[in-house]
Design an enzyme around this catalytic site. Sequence first.
Site: not given
Length: 398
Positions: A295, A327, A329
């Site tokens: 991630r 996370d 991303r």
Amino acid sequence: MFSSIEEVIQDIKEGKMIVLVDDEDRENEGDVIIAAEKAGPEAINFMATHAKGLICMPIIGERLDELEIHDMVTENTDNHETAFTVTVDYRGTTTGISAFERAATVKALIDSVSKPSDFRKPGHIFPLRYREGGVLRRAGHTEGSIDLTRLAGLYPAAVICEVMNEDGTMARLPQLLEFARQHNLKLASIADLIEYRRRKEKLVVRVTDAQLPTMYGDFVAVAYESLLDNKGHIALVKGEWEEDEPILVRVHSECLTGDVFGSRRCDCGEQLETAMSMIASEGKGVLLYMRQEGRGIGLLNKIKAYKLQDNGRDTVEANLELGFPADLRDYGIGAQILVDLGVRKMRLMTNNPKKIRGLEGYGLEVVERVAIEMPHKPENTRYLRTKKEKMGHLLASL
């Protein structure tokens, strides 16, 4: 609360000052900013009188190298790697400290006829070396100010000064809002500038493509390179489609342990295989393989997170303990790749609502979410339940 980046660019172009705020997870400070070529004694005096912080001059490294202005230290241990150089004064000044003489030094630094011998060291202007790539590489005021001057079509240099409160503490967002209101300055955020640049600039290049026969059928492997971090990403493309046709798409983040080693701690490998099989059955579609291991935290940190999970943390707690968000991303690069491949509408294979929002935020249309839920196992039940309960994943079987 914040002005649009378009409005701020216009003010910079017109020679006005603005206030630029960074993220609350970083310094959470605001700097008064003006383009260097527009910075006269009045602007310098305003910064010294009202902003009260350190007056600095972000400028591109190419110009600093031309003038032989070197970094202040050989090993930068600043928490945010602020790239100070040796301080300078223009030789035509006296003490160099007055607003008039600091403005003269600023002008000399961007004057193409100036040469290294025109400056004394140390001095009273603090140049800051800009990191190429700007806020997309480093989300700081140095990069933000230069990005704004470039977007305004001006020389890539600025004068900046942190805003301090009357009691000497650093002004945070509530005080910065009042400061901007009091002095009729527009307020902008580095986060908005990052988003603006991601939307407006092409940040990936197509490198090459090749036929890729697989156990699921024949695909074309299209290789891309990100201009942000030089990472390579691969799109496996099957078939052809019309521009407005909703295409089956899987945006899959790299997972070495699951995709290659068959780890049962996650469901990534099974999702990858299922997605390729579904695209092959459909006869057309895209599997986008993004280099976002763990991630976004990277392979080594993912293994560290596994160790913490072995000791009782869940996948979110482990990331936080390592100093990362749950996370990391970002889907901007992936969205640009999909657009380059001719995808406009998609039937997205995902259990993650954030992925849908992330891709739609870059102008793609998700016409259908196609669930890609794998049967859970004893080894990954807690992991999947955490993703459902803490990250909002849509998992019907848990």
